[in-house]
Scaffold this active site. Structure first.
Site, PDB file in Angstrom:
ATOM      1  N   LYS A 132     -88.799 -62.326 -46.721  1.00 16.87           N
ATOM      2  CA  LYS A 132     -88.267 -61.256 -47.224  1.00 16.87           C
ATOM      3  C   LYS A 132     -87.982 -59.563 -47.626  1.00 16.87           C
ATOM      4  O   LYS A 132     -87.745 -58.490 -47.811  1.00 16.87           O
ATOM      5  CB  LYS A 132     -86.420 -61.766 -47.717  1.00 16.87           C
ATOM      6  CG  LYS A 132     -85.626 -60.795 -48.318  1.00 16.87           C
ATOM      7  CD  LYS A 132     -84.649 -62.637 -48.724  1.00 16.87           C
ATOM      8  CE  LYS A 132     -83.264 -61.795 -48.648  1.00 16.87           C
ATOM      9  NZ  LYS A 132     -82.142 -63.364 -49.367  1.00 16.87           N
ATOM     10  N   GLU A 156    -105.216 -60.031 -36.553  1.00 12.07           N
ATOM     11  CA  GLU A 156    -105.649 -61.723 -36.686  1.00 12.07           C
ATOM     12  C   GLU A 156    -107.755 -61.867 -36.948  1.00 12.07           C
ATOM     13  O   GLU A 156    -107.836 -61.702 -36.073  1.00 12.07           O
ATOM     14  CB  GLU A 156    -105.157 -62.742 -36.677  1.00 12.07           C
ATOM     15  CG  GLU A 156    -103.512 -63.368 -37.317  1.00 12.07           C
ATOM     16  CD  GLU A 156    -103.286 -64.448 -36.741  1.00 12.07           C
ATOM     17  OE1 GLU A 156    -103.254 -65.303 -37.535  1.00 12.07           O
ATOM     18  OE2 GLU A 156    -102.901 -64.049 -35.117  1.00 12.07           O
ATOM     19  N   LYS A 169    -106.492 -62.377 -31.969  1.00  6.86           N
ATOM     20  CA  LYS A 169    -107.033 -63.085 -32.704  1.00  6.86           C
ATOM     21  C   LYS A 169    -108.354 -62.788 -32.651  1.00  6.86           C
ATOM     22  O   LYS A 169    -108.689 -61.727 -31.848  1.00  6.86           O
ATOM     23  CB  LYS A 169    -107.089 -64.592 -32.677  1.00  6.86           C
ATOM     24  CG  LYS A 169    -105.437 -64.418 -33.002  1.00  6.86           C
ATOM     25  CD  LYS A 169    -104.925 -66.776 -32.256  1.00  6.86           C
ATOM     26  CE  LYS A 169    -103.438 -67.382 -33.071  1.00  6.86           C
ATOM     27  NZ  LYS A 169    -103.658 -66.538 -34.591  1.00  6.86           N
ATOM     28  N   LYS A 212     -90.199 -70.633 -36.840  1.00  5.52           N
ATOM     29  CA  LYS A 212     -90.657 -69.766 -35.078  1.00  5.52           C
ATOM     30  C   LYS A 212     -91.620 -70.520 -35.144  1.00  5.52           C
ATOM     31  O   LYS A 212     -92.716 -71.657 -35.189  1.00  5.52           O
ATOM     32  CB  LYS A 212     -91.348 -68.328 -35.475  1.00  5.52           C
ATOM     33  CG  LYS A 212     -92.648 -68.421 -35.720  1.00  5.52           C
ATOM     34  CD  LYS A 212     -93.345 -67.121 -35.368  1.00  5.52           C
ATOM     35  CE  LYS A 212     -94.668 -67.294 -35.950  1.00  5.52           C
ATOM     36  NZ  LYS A 212     -95.780 -68.153 -35.420  1.00  5.52           N
ATOM     37  N   ARG A 266     -94.414 -90.022 -40.434  1.00 10.09           N
ATOM     38  CA  ARG A 266     -94.510 -91.898 -39.870  1.00 10.09           C
ATOM     39  C   ARG A 266     -96.075 -91.837 -40.449  1.00 10.09           C
ATOM     40  O   ARG A 266     -97.037 -92.367 -39.915  1.00 10.09           O
ATOM     41  CB  ARG A 266     -94.996 -91.222 -38.169  1.00 10.09           C
ATOM     42  CG  ARG A 266     -94.722 -92.674 -37.532  1.00 10.09           C
ATOM     43  CD  ARG A 266     -95.705 -91.870 -36.290  1.00 10.09           C
ATOM     44  NE  ARG A 266     -96.770 -91.566 -35.768  1.00 10.09           N
ATOM     45  CZ  ARG A 266     -96.803 -90.630 -34.728  1.00 10.09           C
ATOM     46  NH1 ARG A 266     -96.776 -90.500 -34.042  1.00 10.09           N
ATOM     47  NH2 ARG A 266     -98.247 -89.593 -34.660  1.00 10.09           N
ATOM     48  N   HIS A 319     -91.938 -67.303 -40.677  1.00 12.44           N
ATOM     49  CA  HIS A 319     -93.134 -66.767 -42.380  1.00 12.44           C
ATOM     50  C   HIS A 319     -93.393 -65.921 -42.666  1.00 12.44           C
ATOM     51  O   HIS A 319     -94.196 -64.931 -43.224  1.00 12.44           O
ATOM     52  CB  HIS A 319     -93.672 -68.291 -42.684  1.00 12.44           C
ATOM     53  CG  HIS A 319     -94.524 -68.462 -41.763  1.00 12.44           C
ATOM     54  ND1 HIS A 319     -94.675 -69.381 -40.089  1.00 12.44           N
ATOM     55  CD2 HIS A 319     -95.430 -68.110 -41.263  1.00 12.44           C
ATOM     56  CE1 HIS A 319     -95.608 -68.705 -39.174  1.00 12.44           C
ATOM     57  NE2 HIS A 319     -96.385 -68.632 -40.239  1.00 12.44           N
ATOM     58  N   HIS A 341     -92.325 -61.836 -34.040  1.00 13.65           N
ATOM     59  CA  HIS A 341     -92.471 -60.909 -35.673  1.00 13.65           C
ATOM     60  C   HIS A 341     -92.762 -59.096 -35.691  1.00 13.65           C
ATOM     61  O   HIS A 341     -91.807 -58.475 -36.316  1.00 13.65           O
ATOM     62  CB  HIS A 341     -94.081 -61.336 -36.771  1.00 13.65           C
ATOM     63  CG  HIS A 341     -94.124 -60.324 -37.144  1.00 13.65           C
ATOM     64  ND1 HIS A 341     -93.137 -60.595 -38.435  1.00 13.65           N
ATOM     65  CD2 HIS A 341     -95.426 -60.152 -37.735  1.00 13.65           C
ATOM     66  CE1 HIS A 341     -94.210 -59.865 -39.663  1.00 13.65           C
ATOM     67  NE2 HIS A 341     -95.467 -59.852 -38.553  1.00 13.65           N
ATOM     68  N   ASP A 373     -95.938 -65.635 -29.419  1.00 15.30           N
ATOM     69  CA  ASP A 373     -96.261 -66.093 -31.086  1.00 15.30           C
ATOM     70  C   ASP A 373     -95.906 -65.139 -31.806  1.00 15.30           C
ATOM     71  O   ASP A 373     -95.439 -65.846 -32.847  1.00 15.30           O
ATOM     72  CB  ASP A 373     -98.148 -66.861 -30.915  1.00 15.30           C
ATOM     73  CG  ASP A 373     -97.943 -67.357 -32.196  1.00 15.30           C
ATOM     74  OD1 ASP A 373     -97.034 -67.814 -31.950  1.00 15.30           O
ATOM     75  OD2 ASP A 373     -99.287 -67.437 -32.753  1.00 15.30           O
TER      76      ASP A 373
END
Lengths: 520, 301
Positions: free
Chosen positions: A216, A250, A372, A182, A60, A212, A274, A269
C-alpha cells in the site's frame, strides 16, 4: 455515534481494530513464517493490535497450542523488523491457539469453530474473525465450504449484516473477513469461479485480495507523486511521453515453487496482477477523491482501455532461463530445476507491448516485462519522454544525450530518479545524461511499516481501498487470456542464459519499434 | 567519518559539511528535516543517539548546541559526524563565552535550506519556547516537562507560553494510552460520568491525559497518586460500570469493560528515540495538545 476521543486533527492516534481473531490457514508455509507471523508481532509491538487479539493456526500437523506458539516465536525472533520484547510476545502468545486437521475433515472445522467461540468468551474477541487463506488456490473451495458448513462464515457475513435483535457482543454481531493471496485464478474463467465461490459465502466488501508485491505504501507514494504535485501532471500525456516501461526483474529462479510455478509462468504470476496494477496507477486519470470507490473507478477505466497488440507474434516475447552464471554462481536452467518437466513450455520471462486507448495515451506504448534469473532484482516504472524537438547545439555536442526519463523505483531502494541532460564540465560544449535522485530515505524503510503489516491492519480495521476488486481481476485476465492462448499454440519459449537480461525476442520487440529496454 | 574543528566559525563548518556531501555522494538530498538539539554536556550523548535512531525514520541534519558559558572568551568548537551508523549528518557545537548568548547566529547558517526545522530541548527548556532565539528558527518546538525537576509546574509554565507548534514529550508518552482509550470508545458504551487517571506523583503525562479526557468528554477528570511506574491506569465511570485500562508493571495492560472478559495488551514504556520519531512524523501544530494544555491550565490542579 461519533467517538468524542477521535478528532481528525489528532493525527497521533492510529486506528486500532476491534477485538478479533485472525485464523491462519497454511501456517507451516514460508509466507506465514517469514512474513505473516513477524508482521503480526510487529503490529503488536507498535501497539496497533487490539487488546484480546488472538491468533489461531490451522494445519495438518500434530501440534498443541504451545508447539505453534514455539514456531511463531522462532519466526518472530528471526524475521520481525522491530526489536524483540518479551512482554509483547508474552501478551501475544496468550492468545495463540492451534487446531490440527485436514481441509476435508468436518470435525477439524467443528473444533476450529469451538476454539474461536471459546476465544470470544475467554478473550472477548466478540465474534470478529478474519480468515487468511495462505494456501494453494486448489484448496480454496474445500476451506470456504467448510467455513460455511461449520458456521464459521457466520451471520456477520450475510449481506444484510447481523440478524435483527442479535445481542450485543454476541458472536452473531461480529464481522467475518476473508483474505486471499494472488494468483486470483489462472484465467478469466477460473477467476470468475473463484470469485463466485467467495461471493457465495462472503459479501464482496469482506473479501480482501492481496498482492504482496504491491504494498500500500508503494501505491500511495505513486499517487502522491502524481497527484500532489503540479510538476508532473502537465507532461503526463502523449504530447511529452514517448513510451512507458514497467519492469519487474527477479534474480532468483523458481526455488522450491516448482509445483506452483510450472504451468503458471511469468505472465500469469506477475503481469496479470502486479504489472497491470502498476500500469493502471500510471495511466489512470486523477480520481475525484482518494476513497476506495473513486480510486477503483479510475483504475477500472484505465484497465478497460488497455489494448493488446494486433499481431501477438510481434508485440509479445517470452523466454525460459537456461543454465548460466548469475552473480558469480553457476545456476541451473529452468528445465533442470527439481519438479519441472524436461519439456515444460512455461515461460519464466514475459514481455508485452500494450496500448491504452484514451486521449491522454493514444499512440504511447506501455512495455511490460518480467522475468526470473535476470541480473538484478528490481521493480520500476520508467516514463520515457520524447526528445526535444530541436537541439540548438552542434550534432556532435549532444550525441550522448538520451531521452529524459522519470523513473519511479518501486523496489528495492524505493524512490524517484529524474534523468536529464547536463553539460559536461570543460571548455567544450558537450551534453550528457545525468540522474537526479530521490530515495525515500536510506534507511527510511526500516521503520516504515512493511507491506504485510499495512495489509493485515487494513484487513482487521476493514479498510479495503487499495485491494483489487474482482472486476479489476477479471479485466486483467481479459487482457492476458488472448496472449496466453497465442503462446499456447506458438511452440516453445526462447532460452536465455541465467544472469542475462532476457531472450533476444524481447530486444527484437523493442527494436521493431526503434526503442531499447532500459538496462537492468 | 568524524572530524573536529576547534576555535572555528559557522562558515568553516558549512564548508566541511559540503565537502563531506561531495565525498560521500549526495548526502543532503535524503535529509528531510533539521533537528536542533539544545542540550548540556551531560545530556548530549543520549540526546544525539536518540536523534540518530529517530533519523532512521526521518533522515535529518542534527545540530546539537551546547552552551558552555563561563568566563572564557567567545569561541566555537564543532564536531561533525557523517555517514557512520545513521543516515543524515550530525554537528555538535560547543559555544563558549559571550557567543553562547548568540547561538542562533551560529546555527542559522548550518540549517539545510528550504527544509523544516525542529528544535528539541531534552532537558531544561525555556518557558516560552517560541520566543527563544533558537526556538524562533523552528516550526516545531519539542520540550520535555518530565525532564524538569517539577514537571507539573513546568507544564503550567508551558501552558502560559504556548504557541502553535509547541509540543512536549510528556504528551507523546500518552499516545499509546490515548490510542487504546479511543479504540475502547469506538464500540458502543454507556454514558460516561467521570474519569480517573492513576499515576506516580508529578507525572506530567497523567495531567495531560486527565485534561484531554475532561476537554473531550466534558466530564470531571481527577488524578490518583499510585506507586507507578509512570501512569498505572485510566478508568472511565459509566452507568454500566467502569471501562478501565490498568498497567501496574510498566509493560502489560488489562482492558476491562462491564460485562465482558478482561482483555490483555502489551503497553510498554517507550524510549526517547521512539518518542522523538513520533514527534517528527508530523510537523504541523498539534492543536489537540494545545487544547489539552489549555484545559490543564484552567482546570488542572
Amino acid at each position: 455515534m461519533t467517538n468524542p476521543l477521535r478528532d481528525p486533527r489528532d493525527r497521533r492516534i492510529p486506528r486500532i481494530a476491534e477485538p478479533s481473531v485472525l485464523v491462519l490457514f497454511g501456517v507451516t508455509g514460508d509466507l506465514a513464517r517469514k512474513k505473516l507471523l513477524p508482521a503480526i508481532y510487529d503490529l503488536a509491538n507498535r501497539g496497533l493490535l487490539p487488546p484480546g487479539f488472538s491468533l489461531v493456526g490451522f494445519a495438518r500437523r500434530d501440534w498443541k497450542d504451545q508447539d505453534f506458539a514455539q514456531v511463531a516465536h522462532e519466526a518472530v525472533r528471526e524475521h520481525a523488523r522491530t526489536p524483540f520484547r518479551e512482554a509483547v510476545w508474552q501478551q501475544l502468545s496468550e492468545g495463540v491457539r492451534f487446531v490440527p486437521g485436514e481441509f476435508g475433515q468436518d470435525e477439524a472445522f467443528d473444533r476450529l469453530a469451538q476454539t474461536v467461540t471459546l476465544l470470544d468468551a475467554e478473550r472477548g474477541t466478540a465474534g470478529n474473525r478474519a480468515y487468511y487463506l495462505s494456501i494453494p488456490p486448489g484448496k480454496f473451495p474445500a476451506v470456504v465450504r467448510q467455513l460455511e458448513r461449520s458456521g464459521l462464515a457466520g451471520d456477520g457475513a450475510r449481506p444484510g449484516g447481523p440478524p435483527p435483535g442479535a445481542p450485543r457482543g454476541s458472536a452473531a454481531e461480529g464481522w467475518r473477513r476473508v483474505v486471499v493471496e494472488k494468483p486470483f485464478g489462472h484465467d478469466l474463467a477460473s477467476a470468475r469461479q473463484l470469485n463466485d465461490l467467495l461471493a457465495s459465502v462472503f459479501p464482496s466488501g469482506s473479501v480482501f485480495r492481496i498482492d504482496h508485491y504491491l504494498g500500500k505504501e508503494t501505491v500511495q507514494n505513486l499517487l502522491a507523486l502524481r497527484f500532489a504535485n503540479t510538476l508532473f501532471e502537465p507532461i503526463w500525456n502523449r504530447r511529452y511521453v514517448d513510451h512507458v516501461q514497467i519492469t519487474m526483474a527477479e534474480d532468483i529462479g523458481i526455488g522450491g515453487r516448482a509445483g506452483y510455478y510450472d504451468g503458471i509462468g511469468a505472465a500469469r504470476d506477475v503481469i496479470q496482477n502486479h504489472l497491470l496494477q502498476l500500469l493502471a496507477l500510471t495511466a489512470m486519470e486523477e480520481p475525484v477523491s482518494f476513497d476506495a470507490e473513486a480510486l477503483r473507478a479510475e483504475k477500472f477505466k484505465a484497465l478497460s482501455a488497455v489494448q493488446v497488440p494486433g499481431d501477438l507474434a510481434e508485440g509479445t516475447a517470452r523466454g525460459q532461463y537456461a543454465a548460466g552464471w548469475q552473480g558469480g554462481m553457476p545456476v541451473r536452467g529452468y528445465l533442470e530445476e527439481n519438479g519441472i518437466a524436461r519439456d515444460s513450455v512455461t515461460e519464466t520471462y514475459a514481455a508485452v507491448r500494450l496500448g491504452v486507448d484514451t486521449r491522454r495515451w493514444a499512440g504511447v506504448p506501455f512495455y511490460l516485462r518480467t522475468g526470473k534469473r535476470l541480473p538484478v532484482r528490481m521493480t520500476e516504472i520508467a516514463v520515457i519522454f520524447q526528445r526535444a524537438p530541436h537541439l540548438p547545439f552542434n550534432a556532435t555536442d549532444a550525441r550522448e544525450l538520451g531521452q529524459n526519463a522519470l523513473v519511479i523505483r518501486v523496489q528495492p531502494d524505493e524512490g524517484v530518479t529524474l534523468r536529464f541532460g547536463s553539460k559536461v564540465p570543460g571548455s567544450a560544449m558537450e551534453v550528457r545524461d545525468v540522474n537526479m535522485d530521490f530515495a525515500y530515505g536510506e534507511s527510511f524503510t526500516e521503520a516504515s511499516p512493511e507491506a504485510y503489516e499495512r495489509l493485515l491492519l487494513d484487513v482487521l480495521v476493514g479498510d479495503p481501498p487499495l485491494f483489487p476488486r474482482h472486476e479489476e481481476v477479471e479485466l486483467s485476465w481479459k487482457i492476458l487470456d488472448p496472449i496466453e492462448e497465442f503462446w499456447a499454440g506458438a511452440g516453445r519459449p526462447e532460452q536465455y542464459p541465467a544472469g542475462t537480461s532476457g531472450p533476444p525476442g524481447a530486444d527484437a520487440l523493442m527494436a521493431r519499434d526503434g526503442r531499447t529496454w532500459r538496462r537492468l | 567519518m568524524r572530524i573536529e574543528l576547534t576555535d572555528t566559525t559557522a562558515s568553516a563548518v558549512r564548508t566541511e559539511l559540503t565537502k563531506f556531501s561531495q565525498r560521500l555522494g549526495g548526502l543532503t538530498t535524503g535529509v528531510v528535516l533539521n533537528l536542533i538539539i539544545v542540550t548540556s554536556e551531560a545530556d548530549q550523548h543520549d540526546a544525539v543517539r536518540a536523534a540518530s535512531q529517530a533519523g532512521r525514520e526521518h533522515p535529518c541534519r542534527v545540530i546539537a548546541v551546547i552552551a558552555r558559558n563561563g568566563r572564557s572568551g567567545s569561541r566555537l568548537d564543532a564536531e561533525i559526524v557523517v555517514g557512520e551508523d545513521a543516515p543524515g549528518q550530525t554537528v555538535v557545537l560547543r559555544i563558549y563565552g559571550e557567543l553562547s548568548q548568540h547561538a542562533d547566529s551560529v546555527v542559522t547558517p548550518l540549517l539545510v535550506s528550504d527544509t523544516p526545522v525542529v528544535t528539541w530541548w531534552p532537558g531544561a527548556a525555556p518557558s516560552v519556547a517560541a520566543a527563544d532565539p533558537i526556538g524562533v528558527l523552528a516550526q516545531r518546538r519539542v520540550t520535555d516537562a518530565a525532564a524538569s525537576d517539577q514537571p507539573v509546574q513546568m507544564l503550567t509554565r508551558l501552558a502560559a507560553g504556548y504557541q502553535p507548534g509547541d509540543t512536549d514529550l510528556a504528551w507523546t508518552r500518552a499516545t499509546p494510552w490515548r490510542s487504546l482509550l479511543a479504540a475502547a470508545l469506538d464500540r458502543p458504551h454507556s454514558a460516561i460520568s467521570s474519569a480517573t487517571v492513576g499515576a506516580e506523583q508529578e507525572n506530567a503525562s497523567a495531567d495531560l491525559m486527565a485534561a484531554w479526557l475532561a476537554a473531550r468528554l466534558g466530564i470531571p477528570a481527577q488524578l490518583e497518586n499510585t506507586a507507578g511506574p509512570g501512569v498505572t491506569g485510566i478508568s472511565l465511570a459509566t452507568t454500566a460500570g467502569p471501562i478501565a485500562i490498568n498497567r501496574f508493571d510498566g509493560r502489560n495492560a488489562t482492558l476491562s469493560r462491564p460485562g465482558e472478559p478482561d482483555r490483555h495488551v502489551a503497553l510498554h514504556r517507550r524510549d526517547t528515540a521512539d518518542l522523538l520519531a513520533e514527534e517528527l512524523r508530523r510537523l504541523d501544530p498539534d492543536e489537540v495538545y494545545g487544547e489539552a494544555l489549555a484545559e490543564f491550565a484552567t482546570h488542572g490542579r
